[in-house]
Design an enzyme around this catalytic site. Structure first.
Site, PDB file in Angstrom:
ATOM      1  N   LYS A  13      -9.353   2.346  -2.608  1.00 32.67           N
ATOM      2  CA  LYS A  13      -9.617   1.682  -1.338  1.00 32.67           C
ATOM      3  C   LYS A  13     -11.002   2.051  -0.811  1.00 32.67           C
ATOM      4  CE  LYS A  13      -7.318   1.168   3.211  1.00 32.67           C
ATOM      5  NZ  LYS A  13      -6.141   1.621   3.988  1.00 32.67           N
ATOM      6  N   LYS A  30       3.965  14.938  30.671  1.00 31.06           N
ATOM      7  CA  LYS A  30       5.317  14.463  30.362  1.00 31.06           C
ATOM      8  C   LYS A  30       5.330  13.645  29.079  1.00 31.06           C
ATOM      9  CE  LYS A  30       7.409  14.113  34.972  1.00 31.06           C
ATOM     10  NZ  LYS A  30       8.126  13.215  35.909  1.00 31.06           N
ATOM     11  N   GLU A  40       0.828  -1.197   0.000  1.00 33.14           N
ATOM     12  CA  GLU A  40       0.000   0.000   0.000  1.00 33.14           C
ATOM     13  C   GLU A  40       0.872   1.261   0.000  1.00 33.14           C
ATOM     14  OE1 GLU A  40      -3.605   1.784   2.865  1.00 33.14           O
ATOM     15  OE2 GLU A  40      -2.299   0.156   3.562  1.00 33.14           O
ATOM     16  N   CYS A  84      -5.436  -3.161   2.021  1.00 27.81           N
ATOM     17  CA  CYS A  84      -5.334  -3.223   3.483  1.00 27.81           C
ATOM     18  C   CYS A  84      -6.677  -3.447   4.171  1.00 27.81           C
ATOM     19  CB  CYS A  84      -4.638  -1.970   4.006  1.00 27.81           C
ATOM     20  SG  CYS A  84      -3.890  -2.219   5.655  1.00 27.81           S
TER      21      CYS A  84
END
Length: 565
Positions: free
Chosen positions: A107, A536, A41, A143
């Site tokens: 697709k 963080k 793909e 996919c």
């Protein structure tokens, strides 16, 4: 017919480089006698190209590159993944034959979960395409199209396709290759069709693509399988028309056809018939490797490609004598070779002789450049300038001095700093911003601490020698930022912490569910730490996605939130 699957390591945005890789594989497939060669793909652009697809110049250049690839397809048909703009942008499969693009398939199903964001870029296709190569009818899909249990695969099979081909960029996580193939087996059986799956390979930022391209017969038996984590051209002889007999015996699909009523229109394109008169290519079925080896190869692939594709020469790692930095260094050596890895020990007054010795022994075992730079003088200067520090501020100061030194070495020598923190630490915020979190890549970012120990032992077992000092593996984890410090003074023991983290972070289990299954005090403590540390994690470097849900693309809670459930 003779089929080739070209399992390539494409580079995002490197249109000319990808063109050369594709053309080289086309020629190799042609020389092997293949009638049809399939690529992954978006092989033209690399996957995922993300917001490059919002740039008209990039989309136009990709189309020009596709034309160059098509020009090299003489005497063989190639299915090539590419973006295609025609009134809107599609994730497409271009059918290249006789020196031109003779047809395209768009697709249908655009994934928009986890690491995928295809609704942002593409419009969904609706039409179906069947390619006729002599007596063989081939139905291309892309996919996600084949992950869906119904159309377009069922519609292609009902329209006569005997071979379903899937161009894919399916990223890796532990267990993904086996689970994916089990799904493909089901699709082949349900549609009474041969199925060929061609997957991308290589690292792209946080993602690693594992390859493991495979060809199945209409009963779901594996005919051929490519290796994992490396480029390969898988060539196999097959006769998909054998599926006709099974379809004639099993008429349930006719009922499905009648019940469906109107189907999407099907375009049938006639191509050159197969050249292959008889089978003659031995099919290779490369076995799956066990989970620790797949983890090792994914980590090695991820850091190697991040370094190579971003133009770095060497890497530098702060080694403490602890297991995280030891495993990081060993994996970087596997990826790049010892001559490109630099290990820097930066002891403070709290660093024990044992960890200092282990840091040096690690470098000697791995054959990497090693230097020791004590930081105590710098700590005293900062401490004096700030009027004296205590507690967490004094601890974090040491980590930040080390981070500054590593970045200075990076700037001076052009080395990439590889951070050494693991997923358990990232989850609970047991890391110092602008300290041990600095770096361009965080290799162990998605590796739980318990898996760090497993991988360290495995690397030694795999090599048959002590690459990581045994004393490093056996020592109780410690940051050595204060006297007699151990991780389990600040955190639950990792063997208790990691199962709670997996359930909360990866499985989205609620507080109530966790309290019922784990030690309540551990749950409450862990969840509070995870929720508080999001700020963080937003500032952490990218790292290899190794688990079904990784921090970064997969994990996007708000920083500011009062929900704690």
């Amino acid at each position: 017919m003779r089929l080739a699957l070209a399992q390539l390591n494409a580079v995002v945005g490197d249109l000319q480089g990808n063109r050369d890789r594709i053309v080289s594989s086309v020629r190799e497939a042609h020389e092997s006698g293949a009638d049809l060669v399939v690529f992954p793909e978006l092989a033209i652009t690399g996957y995922p190209p993300e917001d490059l697809l919002l740039r008209p110049a990039f989309v136009k250049a990709a189309r020009a590159t596709l034309a160059e690839v098509a020009g090299a397809c003489d005497g063989i048909t190639a299915l090539v993944g590419c973006p295609l703009f025609d009134r809107d942008l599609a994730n497409a499969c271009a059918v290249c034959a006789d020196g031109r693009v003779v047809a395209t398939y768009r697709k249908h199903f655009l994934p928009n979960y986890g690491v995928f964001d295809e609704h942002r870029y593409f419009a969904a296709g609706q039409d179906l395409l069947i390619l006729r190569l002599g007596d063989v009818l081939v139905g291309p899909t892309i996919c996600e199209d084949v992950w869906q249990p119904g159309p377009p695969a069922t519609d292609l099979a009902l329209a006569g396709a005997q071979l379903l081909v899937n161009l894919s960029a399916s990223p890796f996580h532990v267990g993904k290759a086996e689970d994916r193939e089990e799904m493909l087996v089901t699709r082949a059986r349900d549609n009474a069709s041969y199925l060929a799956f061609c997957n991308l390979v290589g690292g792209q930022d946080e993602l690693v693509f594992d390859g493991h391209s495979v060809v199945l017969d209409d009963e779901g038996e594996v005919i051929a399988r490519a290796p994992g984590f490396e480029e390969a051209l898988l060539v196999v002889d097959l006769d998909p028309t054998e599926a006709i007999g099974r379809r004639l015996r099993d008429v349930r699909r006719r009922e499905l056809d009648r019940a469906r009523g109107v189907r999407a229109p099907v375009e049938v394109v006639d191509l050159s018939p197969p050249r292959t008169a008889s089978a003659g290519t031995a099919a290779h079925v490369v076995p799956f490797e066990h989970d620790l080896e797949q983890m090792r190869r994914a980590l090695v692939t991820g850091v190697r490609d991040y370094v190579e594709k971003n133009g770095f020469g060497d890497v530098v790692i702060g080694v403490s004598g602890g297991i995280d930095s030891a495993l990081t260094t060993a994996l970087c050596v596997d990826a790049l070779g010892p001559e490109r890895v630099h290990a820097v020990s930066m002891p403070s007054r709290y660093s024990s002789q044992g960890t200092r010795d282990d840091a040096r022994a690690l470098a000697e075992n791995l054959g990497v450049d090693f230097r020791e730079i004590a930081i105590e003088t710098l700590v005293e200067v900062f401490d004096g300038a700030l009027g004296g520090l205590a507690g967490l501020a004094a601890e974090n100061l040491q980590a930040r001095i080390r981070g500054t030194m590593l970045m200075a070495l990076s700037n001076t020598n052009g080395w990439l700093v590889v951070a050494t923190g693991n997923k358990s630490e990232m989850a609970v915020g047991y890391a110092t911003l602008y300290g041990d979190m600095v770096g361009g890549f965080a290799l162990l970012k998605d590796v739980f601490k318990t898996d760090v120990f497993r991988l360290a032992r495995y690397l030694n077992e795999r090599s048959g020698r002590e690459r990581i000092p045994v004393s490093t593996i056996e020592r109780a984890p410690t940051a050595e930022l204060r006297a007699d410090q151990r991780d389990d003074q600040s955190l639950p023991p990792y063997e208790e912490l990691d199962p709670v983290l997996e359930a909360y972070v990866e499985l989205d289990r609620s507080r109530e569910e966790l309290l019922a299954d784990f030690v309540p005090s551990t749950v409450e403590r862990t969840l509070a730490l995870v929720d508080r540390a999001e700020y963080k994690r937003r500032q952490a470097p990218p790292g290899v996605k190794l688990r079904p849900r990784a921090f970064g693309r997969d994990w996007r809670p708000p920083i500011t939130s009062r929900w704690h459930g």
